[in-house]
Every structure is written in C-alpha cells, then in structure tokens.
Design an enzyme around this catalytic site. Structure first.
Site, PDB file in Angstrom:
ATOM      1  CG  ASP A 140      -0.177  -0.120   2.529  1.00  0.00           C
ATOM      2  OD1 ASP A 140       0.571  -1.106   2.694  1.00  0.00           O
ATOM      3  OD2 ASP A 140      -0.289   0.784   3.390  1.00  0.00           O
ATOM      4  CG  ASP A 171       6.617   4.609   2.374  1.00  0.00           C
ATOM      5  OD1 ASP A 171       6.703   3.408   2.627  1.00  0.00           O
ATOM      6  OD2 ASP A 171       6.057   5.418   3.142  1.00  0.00           O
ATOM      7  CD  GLU A 207       4.014   0.964   7.127  1.00  0.00           C
ATOM      8  OE1 GLU A 207       4.779   1.272   8.042  1.00  0.00           O
ATOM      9  OE2 GLU A 207       3.623   1.812   6.280  1.00  0.00           O
ATOM     10  CG  ASP A 236       9.535  -3.673   7.435  1.00  0.00           C
ATOM     11  OD1 ASP A 236       9.316  -3.687   6.206  1.00  0.00           O
ATOM     12  OD2 ASP A 236       8.682  -3.294   8.263  1.00  0.00           O
TER      13      ASP A 236
END
Ligand SMILES: *[C@@H]1O[C@H](CO)[C@@H](O)[C@H](O)[C@H]1NC(C)=O
Ligand SMILES: *[C@@H]1O[C@H](CO)[C@@H](O)[C@H](O)[C@H]1NC(C)=O
Ligand SMILES: *[C@@H]1O[C@H](CO)[C@@H](O)[C@H](O)[C@H]1NC(C)=O
Ligand SMILES: *[C@@H]1O[C@H](CO)[C@@H](O)[C@H](O)[C@H]1NC(C)=O
Ligand SMILES: *[C@@H]1O[C@H](CO)[C@@H](O)[C@H](O)[C@H]1NC(C)=O
Length: 541
Positions: A140, A171, A207, A236
């Site tokens: 997302d 991102d 997220e 991550d």
C-alpha cells in the site's frame, strides 16, 4: 599538538571539578578517557560476491532500463489506502502484476494470501536447523495529496533515466519489487542453487494505516507455522544503507522504534444557557490544561540502551567531530554530567530532538454545539511518540499533573482510565483516557553475530562493489539508530529478537518526498536492492 593537549587537560580538569562539586560519584567517573576499547567495532567483511553478476545488476544499461520500466508499472497500479477504506479489492490488480512480472518467484515459492490481500512467499530451504530469514515490505501507499503539486501524475511512474517518480516509488514499491527482482535473478542465474535456509517475503497491504488487516494477520500466520522466536532476523523498510550526510556516508540500521500513544483529555462541565454562564466552560477548562501541557515538553533522555547513544559513539570514533562532542560522547555511559551535556546538545538539534524526547502533538479537538448553550463536553486528542526509556506512565503522569492543577483550582473531579483520583463534583470532571498505546519496540541486540553478518555484508557490498575506492578518505559509518515512526514490524515482535529496519539505497527518505508530492526513487537505489538481496540470499541462505 601541544595546545590540543593543553585544552584536553583543561577540559578534563574542568569536568572533574564540576563533577566533584555538583554531582554524585557516578558523575566523576572519567575512566573511559583512558580506555582505547571501541564502543562501535567495525565489522569484518562478510560474503563472497560474483563480481560480474553484481556489476551487471548495478550497471548494465539494458537491465537498468528493464528494471526501471518494471518498477514503473508497479507504481502505475493504484494501491492507495486511507483510514476509511473498507474495500481493498483493488489490490488484486497489484497481485496480478506480481504474478505476471515474476513468474520464477511463483514457480519456486509457496505463495499464501493472508486475509485476502496480504502476501507471503516462502522459499523453502533444505536445512531445517537454520532459522528462516524474513524480508518485509508493504503493497500500500499513502494518498496523493494535492494533485496539482505533482510534476508528473503520482501514478505515472515517470522515468527520466535517473529517477522514477510516483506515489510509492520510495515508500515502498522500490523495495518490494526489488526483492522480487532479486529472487528472480537468483533462479535465473543460478538454476541449480538450493537454498539451505528458508527465505520468507511478507508484504502487508495496510501498513500506512497501522497494519491491523495485513501485517497483523501475516504475523499470526507465521507465528502459528514457525513458532515464537523462530526467525533468524527480519529486515523491513527503514533507513537507507548508504547515504551521504555532510562529509560522511552512513549505513543506518534501525534497531529501535519509538512507542506510540493517543491520549484523550475530556472535560465535562454543566451545560446551561450562555446568558448566565459559569466562570469557565468545559472548553475554557480544557484550554487551560492543553496550554500548560503543551508548554511542558517531555524531558529528553538517553538511557544507555537507546541506539542514539551508539550512533554518537560510532560517529565519534569513526569520523571527525569537534573535540567537545568526542569527549562527552566517550564519557557519557560512565559519567552523568557528560551524559547530560550530550542530552542538552542533542535536544537542541531538530534532527535529533525527537529521537531522545517523547513528542506531543494536540491533533484533534471537539466541543460545543450551539452559540447560545454552554458546552457540556470538550475533548482533545494528543498524539505522542514515546522515547526509549519512557512509557505510558510518563505520559499519564504529565497529563495528571496538568489536569490536577485545573481540577483543584476549579473544583472538578479527575478520572484516569476510569480510575477515580478526585470524585466528580457538581462543577464537572476531567477524564484522561489512553485511546491507543504501543510501547517502545524491543531493542534489537547489536554487535553480535547476526549484526556482524548483516553489517559486514553491507560493508562488503558498498565498499567493494557499489562504491569501490570511495571510502578511503571518507568513512562509511554503519551504525544502529532509532526510528521515530512505526513500521509493520510492530506486529512481528514475537517472531524474532533481531528486527532491523533498513534498506539498500542512497536517498534520504525525506529528501525523496516520502508521503509528500513528487515522491521519487533513484534507479540506482532500486538496482542496489536487487543486487544486495541477490548476493545476501545466495551467501547466507
Ligand atoms: C588497546 O591498548 C592495548 C594496550 O596498549 C592494546 O593491546 C590493544 O590492542 C588496544 N586495543 C585497541 C582496540 O586499539
Ligand atoms: C562477465 O559478464 C560479461 C557480460 O555479462 C561476459 O561477457 C563475461 O564473459 C563475464 N565474465 C566472467 C568472468 O564471467
Ligand atoms: C537551542 O539553543 C539556543 C541557544 O542556547 C536557544 O536559543 C534555542 O531556543 C534552543 N533550541 C531548542 C530547540 O532547544
Ligand atoms: C465527549 O466527546 C468525545 C469526543 O467526541 C466523545 O468521545 C465522548 O464520548 C464524549 N463524552 C460524553 C460524556 O458525551
Ligand atoms: C549450503 O549447504 C551446503 C552443504 O552443507 C554447503 O556446502 C553450502 O556452503 C551452504 N550454502 C550456504 C550459502 O551456506
């Protein structure tokens, strides 16, 4: 030389004198000055790379174009989420993209959809005595914001030969697509390679709105399947692995995440007609609390376990810092005075302030319904990001302190999370409530084998393959650090003691307008993701 020595002696003397005069014995300790032991050991190089393959992935012109266009296609798929969303079915388009672009991954992995749109890829290793490694990203993105401010449409994925623009480029589709690309290269270039260690990819889909649908369920699935503390380490999204800041280059490996707390302060006071008011309405009373709350910032703190202290030790040992900083950094674990000097210096630098201080932001306020009626209820919500060393009590005690003053002055009751501190009166009541609390994340151990393997590998990759020759005069400082926001890893704490938030790349996330308009990723950062994970997985799995 002589004059430097003289200044050192003077400073040490001064520090000693102040210490003895003002502080307890722990403040007098200057023994670290006489120790040459490193507080930030530089890891040995780890891994052997196929130089040819690595250079191909980093620099080949046609591969670069191919990878850029593939990433661009990922950006063109809308995966925006917001708090009010209930239908996530558009993520099917993104799943179809992944299946089409990465057939080798789908042939070699067990692919599981979790809660419909979460994706888990398990590449099974042959040696079950080796704990799996887990790489995370999320599908997302945040919304576009003001479209007119975008130079290229956020879903364009525009590539100008250097930069790929679009929402999610940085991102974090550049990472997600890069991981899939790395695995594809592994199966393409080394068809006979057998993984010893299982590799898992886990990609949530919410997220940006807390991960409760995606990451939380994925973590539960993995926990059921693999058990507690079953993962060797988790990587991550997070800080970039190689960025230039002033004259140095840094490999930031995030080993701590601040906590999070939403606090509601509600004032209930008698309603009535505005022509015959009480001296202070609920809104006025709430304003008094908020105003003094805001003026009273949380105390900056650096407990020894805050990776920010490691960061300053690493920088201090490996680069040129003003002598004063080197001195107080070197002393600060043993010497309270030095620690306080360091804290005061850092709290004054906006870049660092909130890595060592709990933040507060009054973000929502409501109250009143009519121009001519006294408001019965006024409520505000204050968002906090909790510093390493602080917790829920830190916030509640401050809220109680300021509310109590107002409660006593105006003769009101006071409740904290339903506990009665002062009985409600006919004048009303102040209610303090924790709406949501996430403690500071468990801190990942550093300078152990898993740290040394990851960071030794980063050194090898960046110093020898990506930027050969660059770090002869300029240091490449690999350091633990603290993150102010939260990632999906908040749901993964039980799976591994070793959670790192760091990704290959060269761009500062804020510079790349993460969450802003004109978000971008440099194609080199994306190629570094592919080349890094290609080698990392071949070497340690
Ligand atoms: C510290 O000093 C001792 C004694 O001089 C020496 O043996 C040791 O190698 C030094 N350690 C480092 C990390 O420089
Ligand atoms: C390296 O790659 C190039 C082009 O991809 C190829 O021509 C060359 O033979 C390779 N060299 C080795 C040693 O594998
Ligand atoms: C930093 O220090 C300067 C000078 O002492 C002071 O004026 C300023 O308000 C301080 N800033 C912060 C954020 O504490
Ligand atoms: C006061 O307003 C807040 C925010 O709208 C709400 O959550 C709360 O339930 C209200 N309290 C009462 C007693 O009505
Ligand atoms: C995988 O295991 C084999 C057999 O033990 C070993 O030779 C090989 O080096 C291992 N590969 C990695 C990447 O550890």
């Amino acid at each position: 030389m002589a004059s430097t020595k003289f200044i050192i002696l003077q400073l040490v003397g001064l520090l000693l004198a102040i210490s003895i005069a003002v502080f307890q014995p722990t403040a007098v300790n200057i023994s670290p000055l006489f120790s040459n032991e490193s507080k930030c050991p530089v890891p040995e190089y780890v891994g052997t790379f196929d130089h040819n393959d690595t250079q191909f992935l980093l620099h080949d012109k046609s591969f670069r174009k191919f990878a850029a266009e593939r990433l661009s296609r990922a950006i063109q798929i809308d995966t925006v989420v917001d708090e009010h969303m209930t239908d996530f079915s558009k993520f099917i388009d993104f799943h179809n993209y992944l299946r089409t672009e990465f057939p080798l991954v789908y042939q070699n992995a067990i692919v599981t959809k979790i809660n419909n749109y979460g994706l888990v890829y398990e590449f099974k290793g042959t040696d079950s005595s080796l704990k799996p490694i887990l790489m995370m990203a999320h599908q997302d993105t945040v919304p576009f914001g003001d479209l007119s401010e975008w130079e290229y449409h956020p879903l364009s994925g525009h590539f100008d030969d250097e930069i790929i623009y679009g929402r999610g480029s940085n991102d974090i589709k550049g990472l997600l697509v890069g991981l899939m690309g790395a695995m594809t290269e592994i199966y393409q270039k080394n068809p006979n390679h057998k993984l010893n260690r299982t590799v898992i990819f886990a990609f949530g889909y919410d997220e940006e709105i807390s991960g409760d649908l995606g990451a939380k369920n994925i973590a539960n699935y993995l926990f059921e399947k693999y058990g507690p503390d079953s993962i060797d380490h988790i990587l991550d999204e997070g800080a970039p692995m190689c960025i230039g800041v002033n004259k140095n280059y840094y490999g930031f490996v995030v080993t701590a995440e601040k906590g999070y707390l939403d606090l509601a302060i509600e004032v209930n006071a008698p309603s009535g007609h505005s022509s015959n008011p009480t001296d202070k309405t609920s809104i006025g009373l709430l304003s008094e609390i908020l105003s003094s709350y805001e003026k009273d910032k949380f105390k900056p703190i650096i407990p020894d376990e805050n990776p920010m202290l490691n960061l300053f030790e690493c920088v201090s040992e490996q680069s040129k810092l003003p002598f004063f900083y080197k001195l107080i950094t070197k002393l600060s674990r043993a010497n309270e005075l030095a620690k306080n000097l360091l804290i005061n210096k850092l709290a004054n630098v906006s870049l660092f302030e909130y890595t060592i201080r709990t933040s507060q932001a009054i973000d929502v306020i409501s109250g009143g319904t009519k121009y001519n009626a006294l408001p019965y209820n006024a409520t505000a919500v204050i968002n906090h990001r909790i510093a390493v060393g602080d917790n829920e009590d830190t916030v509640l005690s401050k809220a109680v302190k300021h509310s109590k003053t107002v409660a006593i002055e105006s003769n009101l009751g006071l409740l904290v999370n339903d506990k009665v501190l002062i009985e409600p009166t006919k004048n009303g009541v102040i209610k303090i409530r924790t709406l949501y609390y996430l403690p500071v994340a468990p801190i990942t151990p550093i300078f152990d084998d898993i740290w040394n393997r990851l960071t030794g590998f980063m050194r090898n990759f960046y110093e020898r393959e990506v930027f050969p020759g660059k770090f002869i005069d300029t240091p490449y400082i690999i350091t633990p650090t603290t993150m102010q926001g939260n990632t999906d890893t908040r749901h993964y704490w039980k799976l591994s003691t070793h959670i790192y938030r760091s990704q290959p790349g060269i761009t500062n996330l804020f510079e790349a307008h993460m969450h802003g308009t004109n978000e971008y990723v440099h194609i080199d950062s994306h190629l570094q993701v592919i080349a890094f994970y290609y080698n990392y997985i071949l070497n340690i799995c």
